[in-house]
Design an enzyme around this catalytic site. Structure first.
Site: not given
Ligand code: URA
Length: 432
Positions: A82, A161, A168, A183, A187
């Site tokens: 990621h 999220d 946010r 966040s 995931k």
């Molecule tokens: N990528 C994400 O998935 N969440 C965040 O808060 C920032 C970048």
């Protein structure tokens, strides 16, 4: 317990309990906590921070807000990577096929681009026919047979999220290490892989502007992953300049395909090889980074990774013949940006070019914006290159009516000096 007392605790700098964190996530997702109270709590978290235990509790509460993917039916080591987001960042399109060609199983959920950072899902969906909306059964089957699959974020996985990120985004609370860490990691945990590599960017084009902040974010995410039983590492890399040469969806897919043929830009190829080699070490295939990088480079040069890429695109419905038709890539305006003086390039700033690519149509400023897959920017020079007055610095591609200030914005992103350029040498930093 009620939301007001939780907001007050955090605003006073108190440490929130596991129960308080679970309470505000569960009740925000079920709709009983309104946006204005949640926004107030998010701001208190942004200002007062969270310790490691709170961040880990928040991550788990978010994971439990929805379904999780069970990858246990898939044989072999299930891996995930990621990126924290950058400009020209098409790394997953190359690292996925590289690790799958080594026999690892990449099961990845990706996001769409928002703001100046692009998203893997948009790049993939720029290929005619390709879908990133697989069912869980299709996803698992494809990872098993092809060695990799990439899906978009679903409503069922980590709904907390999805809701929190949207809030946010409009309340100035994106820039918070515990909120970013939870966040991303919620995931990753929900997607099920045992082995996770985080590609953490620092610099003007990244969420984290300094190496120091990027290290803190990386440490927070690695610690969450480890605490939840996942082999998690982070690789820090520079996002002061765009990655590779291409910015924009189809332009980036073309660059990823060239890289899989061994013809990619050096900085992008090096990051992909490094990331794939680290994942191979995490998965236990190698113990030495030099050996792992040699093996990964071999997968690139032999064309095996490209074969996996083709199979992966085909499995998700993508038509590469259609993608390779020149007419698909047509844009109304192709504008070379020329150097107005001679010198050596010392910097190519990622942030203004990322924002410009959005203006050209390559990205979205709100979730409702429609992307032009052909819009974008191709750099012709990188830091260290010498240019003469009149040389092309970059080319802009757009279908929008031309705006005169775009030319200045693009040119000013390139910093020329007369003195010699010395490349920074610590390209990658590992946090484990
Ligand atoms: N990528 C994400 O998935 N969440 C965040 O808060 C920032 C970048």
């Amino acid at each position: 317990m009620n939301i007001l007392s939780i907001i007050e605790h955090k605003a006073n700098g108190d440490i929130l309990t596991h129960e308080e964190i679970r309470y505000f996530i569960d009740h925000y997702v079920d709709g009983s906590i309104p946006d204005y109270q949640m926004a107030s709590l998010l701001m208190a978290i942004k200002l007062k921070g969270m310790n490691a235990q709170e961040t880990s509790d928040l991550t788990l509460a978010m994971v439990h807000s929805g379904e999780t993917i069970d990858l246990s039916a898939i044989e072999g080591v299930k891996v995930d990577k990621h990126s924290t987001g950058g400009v020209g960042d098409k790394t997953s399109l190359v690292v996925g096929p590289l690790v799958a060609s080594l026999g690892l199983k990449l099961a990845k959920m990706s996001g769409k681009g928002l703001g100046h950072t692009g998203g893997t899902i948009d790049k993939l969906e720029s290929i005619p026919g390709l879908t990133t909306a697989l069912t869980q059964a299709q996803f698992i089957q494809q990872v098993q047979t092809v060695g990799m699959a990439i899906i978009g974020q679903t409503k069922a996985l980590v709904p907390a999220d999805k809701l929190l990120y949207a809030l946010r985004d409009v309340t100035g609370t994106v820039q918070s290490i515990p909120l970013i860490a939870s966040s991303i990691m919620s995931k990753k945990i929900a997607s099920g892989a045992q082995t996770i590599l985080l590609d953490v960017k620092y610099g003007n084009g990244a969420f984290m502007k300094t190496i120091e902040d990027a290290k803190v974010l990386a440490r927070a995410m690695v610690d969450i992953g480890k605490a939840l039983g996942r082999d998690t590492r982070a690789l820090l890399s520079d996002m002061n300049q765009p990655l590779g040469l291409a910015i924009g969806n189809r332009l980036e897919v073309k660059e990823a395909m060239a890289t899989l043929k061994g013809q990619g830009p050096d900085d992008f190829t090096q990051l992909c090889v490094e990331a794939a080699a680290v994942i191979a070490i995490q998965a236990g295939l190698y113990s030495d980074l030099t050996v792992a990088k040699a093996a990964v480079t071999n997968q690139l040069q032999s064309g095996r990774a490209l074969t996996i890429f083709n199979q992966f695109i085909h499995a998700q419905g993508g038509d590469l013949n259609a993608f390779n038709q020149p007419s698909l890539h047509h844009v109304d305006v192709v504008k070379p940006i020329l150097a107005t003086s001679s010198g050596i390039i010392h910097a190519v700033e990622a942030l203004p070019l990322g924002l410009l690519s959005v203006d050209l149509g390559a990205g979205r400023l709100t979730k409702a914006d429609v992307i032009d897959f052909n819009a974008g920017i191709v750099l012709h020079v990188k830091p260290g290159d010498t240019v003469q007055k009149g040389d092309t610095l970059c080319t802009l591609y757009t279908n929008k009516p031309w705006v005169a200030s775009w030319e200045t914005t693009a040119r000013e992103a390139f910093h020329l000096q007369k003195k010699a350029y010395h490349a920074p040498h610590d390209a990658f930093i590992m946090i484990e």
